[in-house]
Design a protein around this motif. Structure first.
Motif, PDB file in Angstrom:
ATOM      1  N   ARG A  54       0.793  -1.227   0.000  1.00  0.00           N
ATOM      2  CA  ARG A  54       0.000   0.000   0.000  1.00  0.00           C
ATOM      3  C   ARG A  54       0.823   1.275   0.000  1.00  0.00           C
ATOM      4  O   ARG A  54       0.304   2.341  -0.313  1.00  0.00           O
ATOM      5  CB  ARG A  54      -0.921   0.041   1.235  1.00  0.00           C
ATOM      6  CG  ARG A  54      -1.984  -1.008   1.244  1.00  0.00           C
ATOM      7  CD  ARG A  54      -2.920  -0.862   2.441  1.00  0.00           C
ATOM      8  NE  ARG A  54      -2.310  -1.278   3.696  1.00  0.00           N
ATOM      9  CZ  ARG A  54      -2.076  -0.481   4.743  1.00  0.00           C
ATOM     10  NH1 ARG A  54      -2.404   0.782   4.705  1.00  0.00           N
ATOM     11  NH2 ARG A  54      -1.512  -0.953   5.841  1.00  0.00           N
ATOM     12  N   ILE A  55       2.081   1.204   0.372  1.00  0.00           N
ATOM     13  CA  ILE A  55       2.861   2.431   0.504  1.00  0.00           C
ATOM     14  C   ILE A  55       3.482   2.837  -0.828  1.00  0.00           C
ATOM     15  O   ILE A  55       3.751   2.019  -1.695  1.00  0.00           O
ATOM     16  CB  ILE A  55       3.958   2.312   1.579  1.00  0.00           C
ATOM     17  CG1 ILE A  55       4.965   1.216   1.234  1.00  0.00           C
ATOM     18  CG2 ILE A  55       3.347   2.098   2.944  1.00  0.00           C
ATOM     19  CD1 ILE A  55       6.156   1.172   2.158  1.00  0.00           C
ATOM     20  N   ASN A  56       3.699   4.112  -0.945  1.00  0.00           N
ATOM     21  CA  ASN A  56       4.363   4.669  -2.110  1.00  0.00           C
ATOM     22  C   ASN A  56       5.867   4.668  -1.833  1.00  0.00           C
ATOM     23  O   ASN A  56       6.313   5.317  -0.888  1.00  0.00           O
ATOM     24  CB  ASN A  56       3.855   6.101  -2.354  1.00  0.00           C
ATOM     25  CG  ASN A  56       4.485   6.752  -3.551  1.00  0.00           C
ATOM     26  OD1 ASN A  56       5.471   6.262  -4.106  1.00  0.00           O
ATOM     27  ND2 ASN A  56       3.928   7.874  -3.953  1.00  0.00           N
ATOM     28  N   PRO A  57       6.648   3.969  -2.643  1.00  0.00           N
ATOM     29  CA  PRO A  57       8.092   3.904  -2.382  1.00  0.00           C
ATOM     30  C   PRO A  57       8.787   5.261  -2.510  1.00  0.00           C
ATOM     31  O   PRO A  57       9.906   5.429  -2.044  1.00  0.00           O
ATOM     32  CB  PRO A  57       8.614   2.911  -3.419  1.00  0.00           C
ATOM     33  CG  PRO A  57       7.515   2.654  -4.360  1.00  0.00           C
ATOM     34  CD  PRO A  57       6.243   3.164  -3.776  1.00  0.00           C
ATOM     35  N   GLN A  58       8.112   6.230  -3.106  1.00  0.00           N
ATOM     36  CA  GLN A  58       8.689   7.569  -3.244  1.00  0.00           C
ATOM     37  C   GLN A  58       8.622   8.368  -1.938  1.00  0.00           C
ATOM     38  O   GLN A  58       9.358   9.329  -1.768  1.00  0.00           O
ATOM     39  CB  GLN A  58       7.964   8.347  -4.352  1.00  0.00           C
ATOM     40  CG  GLN A  58       7.944   7.652  -5.695  1.00  0.00           C
ATOM     41  CD  GLN A  58       9.318   7.259  -6.193  1.00  0.00           C
ATOM     42  OE1 GLN A  58      10.269   8.022  -6.090  1.00  0.00           O
ATOM     43  NE2 GLN A  58       9.445   6.047  -6.718  1.00  0.00           N
ATOM     44  N   ASN A  59       7.707   7.975  -1.044  1.00  0.00           N
ATOM     45  CA  ASN A  59       7.594   8.668   0.244  1.00  0.00           C
ATOM     46  C   ASN A  59       8.787   8.327   1.117  1.00  0.00           C
ATOM     47  O   ASN A  59       9.174   7.171   1.225  1.00  0.00           O
ATOM     48  CB  ASN A  59       6.309   8.278   0.971  1.00  0.00           C
ATOM     49  CG  ASN A  59       5.068   8.799   0.274  1.00  0.00           C
ATOM     50  OD1 ASN A  59       5.146   9.605  -0.648  1.00  0.00           O
ATOM     51  ND2 ASN A  59       3.930   8.337   0.726  1.00  0.00           N
ATOM     52  N   ARG A  60       9.348   9.348   1.747  1.00  0.00           N
ATOM     53  CA  ARG A  60      10.531   9.134   2.575  1.00  0.00           C
ATOM     54  C   ARG A  60      10.185   8.618   3.960  1.00  0.00           C
ATOM     55  O   ARG A  60      11.004   7.989   4.610  1.00  0.00           O
ATOM     56  CB  ARG A  60      11.310  10.430   2.685  1.00  0.00           C
ATOM     57  CG  ARG A  60      11.897  10.865   1.353  1.00  0.00           C
ATOM     58  CD  ARG A  60      12.702  12.101   1.481  1.00  0.00           C
ATOM     59  NE  ARG A  60      13.750  11.885   2.467  1.00  0.00           N
ATOM     60  CZ  ARG A  60      14.590  12.820   2.862  1.00  0.00           C
ATOM     61  NH1 ARG A  60      14.509  14.022   2.368  1.00  0.00           N
ATOM     62  NH2 ARG A  60      15.502  12.551   3.762  1.00  0.00           N
ATOM     63  N   PHE A  61       8.968   8.895   4.435  1.00  0.00           N
ATOM     64  CA  PHE A  61       8.588   8.521   5.795  1.00  0.00           C
ATOM     65  C   PHE A  61       7.219   7.862   5.786  1.00  0.00           C
ATOM     66  O   PHE A  61       6.327   8.273   5.052  1.00  0.00           O
ATOM     67  CB  PHE A  61       8.542   9.753   6.704  1.00  0.00           C
ATOM     68  CG  PHE A  61       9.826  10.524   6.726  1.00  0.00           C
ATOM     69  CD1 PHE A  61      10.916  10.061   7.448  1.00  0.00           C
ATOM     70  CD2 PHE A  61       9.951  11.711   6.007  1.00  0.00           C
ATOM     71  CE1 PHE A  61      12.109  10.775   7.461  1.00  0.00           C
ATOM     72  CE2 PHE A  61      11.139  12.423   6.019  1.00  0.00           C
ATOM     73  CZ  PHE A  61      12.225  11.952   6.744  1.00  0.00           C
ATOM     74  N   LEU A  62       7.042   6.873   6.640  1.00  0.00           N
ATOM     75  CA  LEU A  62       5.737   6.235   6.755  1.00  0.00           C
ATOM     76  C   LEU A  62       4.793   7.043   7.638  1.00  0.00           C
ATOM     77  O   LEU A  62       3.630   7.196   7.316  1.00  0.00           O
ATOM     78  CB  LEU A  62       5.877   4.829   7.349  1.00  0.00           C
ATOM     79  CG  LEU A  62       6.349   3.741   6.418  1.00  0.00           C
ATOM     80  CD1 LEU A  62       6.510   2.432   7.170  1.00  0.00           C
ATOM     81  CD2 LEU A  62       5.394   3.566   5.262  1.00  0.00           C
ATOM     82  N   ALA A  63       5.270   7.512   8.772  1.00  0.00           N
ATOM     83  CA  ALA A  63       4.474   8.295   9.726  1.00  0.00           C
ATOM     84  C   ALA A  63       3.153   7.600  10.045  1.00  0.00           C
ATOM     85  O   ALA A  63       2.086   8.205  10.033  1.00  0.00           O
ATOM     86  CB  ALA A  63       4.252   9.706   9.203  1.00  0.00           C
ATOM     87  N   LEU A  64       3.224   6.320  10.334  1.00  0.00           N
ATOM     88  CA  LEU A  64       2.020   5.541  10.627  1.00  0.00           C
ATOM     89  C   LEU A  64       1.284   6.053  11.856  1.00  0.00           C
ATOM     90  O   LEU A  64       0.065   5.905  11.953  1.00  0.00           O
ATOM     91  CB  LEU A  64       2.380   4.063  10.818  1.00  0.00           C
ATOM     92  CG  LEU A  64       2.946   3.354   9.595  1.00  0.00           C
ATOM     93  CD1 LEU A  64       3.390   1.948   9.966  1.00  0.00           C
ATOM     94  CD2 LEU A  64       1.947   3.330   8.469  1.00  0.00           C
TER      95      LEU A  64
END
Length: 145
Positions: A54-64
């Motif tokens: 589900r995550i975008n590999p371009q995002n640097r942080f998950l911030a769940l």
């Protein structure tokens, strides 16, 4: 009281079928997990694998810790997107551990929201090590292996 043999686990014998349950299992291995899934007509799903899809590999942080509602919605979607009556969700310990180490940890809020989740389309059993169970989780929604 812990159950010694996975053949004696009954995941469909629950009072509240539309709410999450915890399966405390400290020594789960793949063979026993597959055996339990087969015996209970369950689908075994990895939260970690689902998160990575589900995550975008371009995002640097998950911030769940800022996305608790999204993660709870993802758990609901897992239960909706199966044709099995039972879901065994493993690897949620990675989210719980992540939430524990955050400053001003939202772990209590996460547990409250998870506990109060309703209208799941499959019976949800979350497999966790016993060290991670919240102290106020209802015993009627918990099994130990």
């Amino acid at each position: 009281m812990p159950i010694k043999d996975v053949k004696n686990v009954r995941l469909t014998d629950v009072k509240l079928r539309d709410r999450p349950h915890l399966l405390l299992w400290d020594t789960a291995n793949d063979l026993e997990l597959r055996q339990l899934a087969y015996h209970e007509n369950a689908e075994c799903i990895s939260y970690r694998t689902h998160l990575l899809s589900r995550i975008n590999p371009q995002n640097r942080f998950l911030a769940l810790h800022y996305q608790l509602d999204r993660e709870l919605d993802a758990i609901k979607a897992i239960c909706a997107n199966t044709d099995k009556p039972v879901v065994l969700l493993q690897d949620l310990d990675c989210l719980i551990t992540y939430l524990h180490v955050q400053p001003e940890s939202p772990i209590t809020l996460f547990w409250q929201n998870l506990f109060n989740t309703r209208h799941l389309e499959s019976i949800l059993w979350i497999i966790l090590p016993s060290q991670l169970v919240p102290p106020d989780w209802d015993e009627s929604r918990l099994q130990r292996i």
